[in-house]
Design a protein around this motif. Structure first.
Motif, PDB file in Angstrom:
ATOM      1  N   LEU A 216       0.850  -1.186   0.000  1.00 41.04           N
ATOM      2  CA  LEU A 216       0.000   0.000   0.000  1.00 41.04           C
ATOM      3  C   LEU A 216       0.887   1.239   0.000  1.00 41.04           C
ATOM      4  O   LEU A 216       1.921   1.270   0.671  1.00 41.04           O
ATOM      5  CB  LEU A 216      -0.890   0.047   1.244  1.00 41.04           C
TER       6      LEU A 216
ATOM      7  N   LYS B 194     -10.445   0.943   8.989  1.00 41.56           N
ATOM      8  CA  LYS B 194     -10.397  -0.340   8.297  1.00 41.56           C
ATOM      9  C   LYS B 194      -9.242  -1.216   8.782  1.00 41.56           C
ATOM     10  O   LYS B 194      -9.313  -2.445   8.699  1.00 41.56           O
ATOM     11  CB  LYS B 194     -10.277  -0.113   6.787  1.00 41.56           C
ATOM     12  N   ILE B 195      -8.156  -0.599   9.224  1.00 44.22           N
ATOM     13  CA  ILE B 195      -7.000  -1.336   9.730  1.00 44.22           C
ATOM     14  C   ILE B 195      -6.495  -0.652  11.003  1.00 44.22           C
ATOM     15  O   ILE B 195      -6.812   0.507  11.264  1.00 44.22           O
ATOM     16  CB  ILE B 195      -5.858  -1.428   8.688  1.00 44.22           C
TER      17      ILE B 195
ATOM     18  N   ASP C 221      -2.342   5.786   1.283  1.00 45.22           N
ATOM     19  CA  ASP C 221      -3.496   4.887   1.271  1.00 45.22           C
ATOM     20  C   ASP C 221      -3.596   4.109   2.584  1.00 45.22           C
ATOM     21  O   ASP C 221      -4.695   3.875   3.103  1.00 45.22           O
ATOM     22  CB  ASP C 221      -3.399   3.919   0.097  1.00 45.22           C
TER      23      ASP C 221
ATOM     24  N   GLU D  60      -6.754   4.248   5.208  1.00 44.42           N
ATOM     25  CA  GLU D  60      -7.481   3.090   5.731  1.00 44.42           C
ATOM     26  C   GLU D  60      -7.477   3.089   7.259  1.00 44.42           C
ATOM     27  O   GLU D  60      -8.469   2.717   7.895  1.00 44.42           O
ATOM     28  CB  GLU D  60      -6.875   1.788   5.191  1.00 44.42           C
TER      29      GLU D  60
END
Length: 304
Positions: free
Chosen positions: A176, A189-190, A180, A184
């Protein structure tokens, strides 16, 4: 109010470890997703790495190369024999044996005429776990640039990724771009730990393009060879978490940690499951030209 410390943690010697930020030709970095059932950092996204193994590692740099191989399948080594081609199946089998202590990493390298690419590892800060954390680590971070001919390429391609079984530490891996990855993270998301956010943000300020440029590589190399690359960061909580669970971690060079008045080197964080769910880095100086050396202790040496 000062944050309370764990008396047992204060007396614990941090375990030596290493981690590698692997950058491909598109300025993407390799992130591995740790198994949610893992004892340490379960479910967190990190750079490949792990603890020093005194039976296998001759240096902390060797720890970085071995752990990268075990966790991602990517072998940072070159062959002295142009005819040597190791199949994916053979590498998978060797990696599993090394991880389970059935094969010595040094023997694996020498038996196949492989030389670890230690010279390609650029020091990129050391981090020591705060004293109030039950299990502590002293981690040497490195950056290395991946050649186009290596086993991984870019994006979502996943070569030689550990499967989520048999006690494997990693369930997936992908490249990534730092921007990005941070997006996230901000979207929930992470999950990261503070060193990953700090390093990713530092690289995002350098990698403005989606193709690795000579000027960008040069800046990373200058950071590595200068005071930034030698920084040993010992985060300290400035206060207890507020009602929303947010707290401040200060780093060396902050105005509260030996820096000039008004100098900020800290992060506001909010802890989440396994890692942190929010982090805002406050760093109001240029890490290439404005690090105040007097605010940093002599770099710690790893004992092998």
């Amino acid at each position: 109010m000062a944050a309370t410390s764990n008396p047992k943690a204060q007396g614990q010697v941090p375990r030596p470890s290493a981690s590698v930020v692997i950058v491909n030709s598109r300025n993407e970095v390799l992130l591995v997703h740790r198994n949610p059932q893992a004892r340490h950092f379960g479910g967190v996204h990190v750079f490949p790495g792990g603890n020093l193994d005194r039976n296998q590692d001759t240096s902390i740099a060797m720890t970085a190369i071995r752990e990268t191989f075990e966790e991602s399948g990517l072998l940072l080594a070159s062959s002295s024999k142009s005819s040597t081609v190791l199949s994916d199946e053979f590498l998978d089998d060797s990696r599993a044996k090394i991880h389970s202590q059935k094969l010595n990493f040094q023997s694996f390298l020498s038996d196949h005429g492989l030389t670890p690419d230690i010279a390609s590892l650029l020091p990129f800060t050391q981090w020591i776990t705060p004293v109030n954390v039950p299990r502590r680590f002293h981690t040497q971070f490195y950056v290395t640039f991946l050649s186009a001919s290596a086993g991984f390429s870019s994006g979502a391609k996943q070569d030689r990724i550990p499967k989520p079984n048999g006690g494997q530490e990693v369930v997936s891996a992908r490249f990534l771009h730092p921007e990005d990855a941070l997006a996230e993270f901000r979207a929930g998301k992470i999950t990261f730990m503070p060193p990953q956010v700090y390093i990713l943000q530092t690289l995002s300020e350098i990698f403005k393009s989606r193709q690795n440029m000579p000027a960008e590589r040069e800046r990373v190399q200058k950071l590595s060879s200068g005071p930034f690359g030698r920084m040993v960061i010992n985060p300290r909580p400035l206060s207890a978490p507020d009602k929303d669970g947010r707290s401040i971690l200060t780093y060396e060079g902050d105005e509260t940690r030996g820096g000039s008045k008004g100098r900020l080197h800290r992060a506001q964080i909010k802890s989440g499951k396994g890692g942190i769910s929010e982090m805002t880095l406050q760093r109001n100086f240029d890490v290439l030209t404005e690090i105040e050396l007097h605010a940093f202790d002599t770099p710690c040496k790893f004992k092998l």
